[in-house]
Design an enzyme around this catalytic site. Structure first.
Site, mmCIF file in Angstrom:
data_model
loop_
_atom_site.group_PDB
_atom_site.id
_atom_site.type_symbol
_atom_site.label_atom_id
_atom_site.label_comp_id
_atom_site.label_asym_id
_atom_site.label_seq_id
_atom_site.Cartn_x
_atom_site.Cartn_y
_atom_site.Cartn_z
ATOM 1 C CG MET A 30 -1.893 -1.205 1.146
ATOM 2 S SD MET A 30 -3.414 -0.960 2.059
ATOM 3 C CE MET A 30 -2.784 -0.786 3.696
ATOM 4 C CG HIS A 37 6.841 -1.984 2.082
ATOM 5 N ND1 HIS A 37 6.779 -0.811 2.786
ATOM 6 C CD2 HIS A 37 5.609 -2.539 2.165
ATOM 7 C CE1 HIS A 37 5.559 -0.652 3.286
ATOM 8 N NE2 HIS A 37 4.830 -1.684 2.926
ATOM 9 C CB SER A 186 4.248 -0.209 10.624
ATOM 10 O OG SER A 186 2.972 0.268 10.246
ATOM 11 C CB SER A 187 3.084 2.500 5.921
ATOM 12 O OG SER A 187 3.653 1.583 5.016
HETATM 13 P P1 AMP Z 1 1.490 -2.939 3.482
HETATM 14 O O1 AMP Z 1 2.027 -1.905 2.558
HETATM 15 O O2 AMP Z 1 1.508 -2.549 4.911
HETATM 16 O O3 AMP Z 1 0.182 -3.518 3.012
HETATM 17 O O4 AMP Z 1 2.531 -4.148 3.402
HETATM 18 C C1 AMP Z 1 2.863 -4.756 2.192
HETATM 19 C C2 AMP Z 1 3.648 -6.013 2.472
HETATM 20 O O5 AMP Z 1 4.833 -5.690 3.190
HETATM 21 C C3 AMP Z 1 2.852 -7.015 3.331
HETATM 22 O O6 AMP Z 1 3.089 -8.324 2.865
HETATM 23 C C4 AMP Z 1 3.450 -6.793 4.693
HETATM 24 O O7 AMP Z 1 3.356 -7.926 5.536
HETATM 25 C C5 AMP Z 1 4.893 -6.496 4.357
HETATM 26 N N1 AMP Z 1 5.525 -5.769 5.461
HETATM 27 C C6 AMP Z 1 5.083 -4.608 6.042
HETATM 28 N N2 AMP Z 1 5.881 -4.287 7.078
HETATM 29 C C7 AMP Z 1 6.833 -5.242 7.157
HETATM 30 C C8 AMP Z 1 7.950 -5.470 8.016
HETATM 31 N N3 AMP Z 1 8.233 -4.646 9.032
HETATM 32 N N4 AMP Z 1 8.708 -6.567 7.806
HETATM 33 C C9 AMP Z 1 8.423 -7.415 6.789
HETATM 34 N N5 AMP Z 1 7.390 -7.265 5.937
HETATM 35 C C10 AMP Z 1 6.609 -6.196 6.118
#
Ligand code: AMP
Length: 284
Positions: A30, A37, A186-187
């Site tokens: 996202m 990411h 985390s974003s």
């Molecule tokens: P998001 O943009 O938050 O939807 O995350 C996109 C992908 O990145 C998802 O598969 C998340 O699980 C992964 N992701 C987000 N934060 C982390 C992190 N700290 N470590 C590993 N993978 C992550």
């Protein structure tokens, strides 16, 4: 690196790639990219000829419209970071192009979603996640899709959907990337004030405490959960959304800890919702 914004163009590109018999890795995100990411993108680049990173803040998975509005969006930076990490295509569709105004088809994984975030955020959350990921699979045709253990329930749910609907691809789950002090990247961390950033660490601290207790022989989940919650409440102005100890396969609550379990928590620091988890093996 190419940026593709149209669904039809992405599908045409995927068809060309399939003809050339190259392997495609997909990393759905996202946006507001960070090292978590980027670790997925680098892994995808190591293992595939082409790496598609999708950046799409999926409106139908948000149960709270304020959370959707406040979700960080940093596209220009994201494009540079994705390219640097090895992306060959960034797919950035607009919501109006992903969903027809009279869309009526949704994908639901019924049982695994009936726990943790599926309860806390409502059943629509994972329906939204599964529907968008299924669409991305149909648009991009990846050989491998990469997800983070950070969203442990999401990864399990997607694996189940892929198995149950016979998507011809492999799901790879990659480890949680943390800041030096342990805070899971985390974003949403971008939205924390300095003070909230300190308080947010209590979630990781609680997971570490739970791990310590279990590894030193505590088998009663309730005892462990109570101590984890106490730790959080003692370390800041945080609201606990949930804190559970669950089976790694079914996500059912575990009462007595005899084998590997997942400690999973979600908290609100101000209005920012953060999740984290840890796999713990009592035999260690
Ligand atoms: P998001 O943009 O938050 O939807 O995350 C996109 C992908 O990145 C998802 O598969 C998340 O699980 C992964 N992701 C987000 N934060 C982390 C992190 N700290 N470590 C590993 N993978 C992550």
């Amino acid at each position: 690196m190419k940026q593709i914004t149209s669904v039809a163009e992405m599908q045409a590109e995927a068809r060309q790639l399939l003809k050339r018999d190259v392997t495609i890795g997909l990393v759905p995100t996202m946006g507001a990219l960070h090292e978590g990411h980027l670790s997925l993108i680098r892994k995808a680049a190591e293992e595939n000829d082409e790496v598609v990173v999708s950046i799409f803040v999926n409106p139908i998975q948000f149960n709270d419209s304020k959370d959707l509005d406040n979700y960080p969006r940093t596209l220009e930076e994201d494009l540079a970071l994705a390219e640097d990490a090895g992306a060959t295509i960034v797919f950035t569709p607009e919501a109006e192009h992903m969903y027809h105004s009279d869309n009526e088809t949704m994908v639901q994984v019924t049982r695994l979603t009936n726990h943790l975030c599926g309860i806390a955020r409502g059943s629509g959350h994972f329906i939204g996640v599964c529907t968008v990921v299924a669409k991305l699979f149909n648009i991009v045709h990846p050989d491998v899709a990469y997800f983070g253990q950070k969203d442990a329930q999401q990864a399990l749910v997607i694996q189940r959907m892929v198995r149950d609907l016979n998507f011809p691809l492999k799901v790879e789950i990659c480890p949680i990337i943390r800041e030096k002090d342990g805070l899971a990247m985390s974003s949403r961390n971008k939205r924390l004030t300095d003070e909230q950033r300190e308080e947010a660490l209590a979630l990781f601290g609680a997971l570490e405490l739970g791990k310590e207790l279990i590894e030193s022989g505590e088998k009663n989940s309730l005892t462990v959960i109570n101590q984890m919650c106490e730790h959080i409440l003692a370390h800041g102005d945080i609201e606990i959304d949930y804190m559970n100890i669950v089976s790694t396969e079914t996500l059912d609550d575990v009462e007595t800890i005899d084998e590997m379990v997942l400690l999973a928590g979600a908290v609100f620091v101000g209005d920012v919702r953060l999740i984290d988890n840890m796999l713990v093996d009592p035999a260690c």
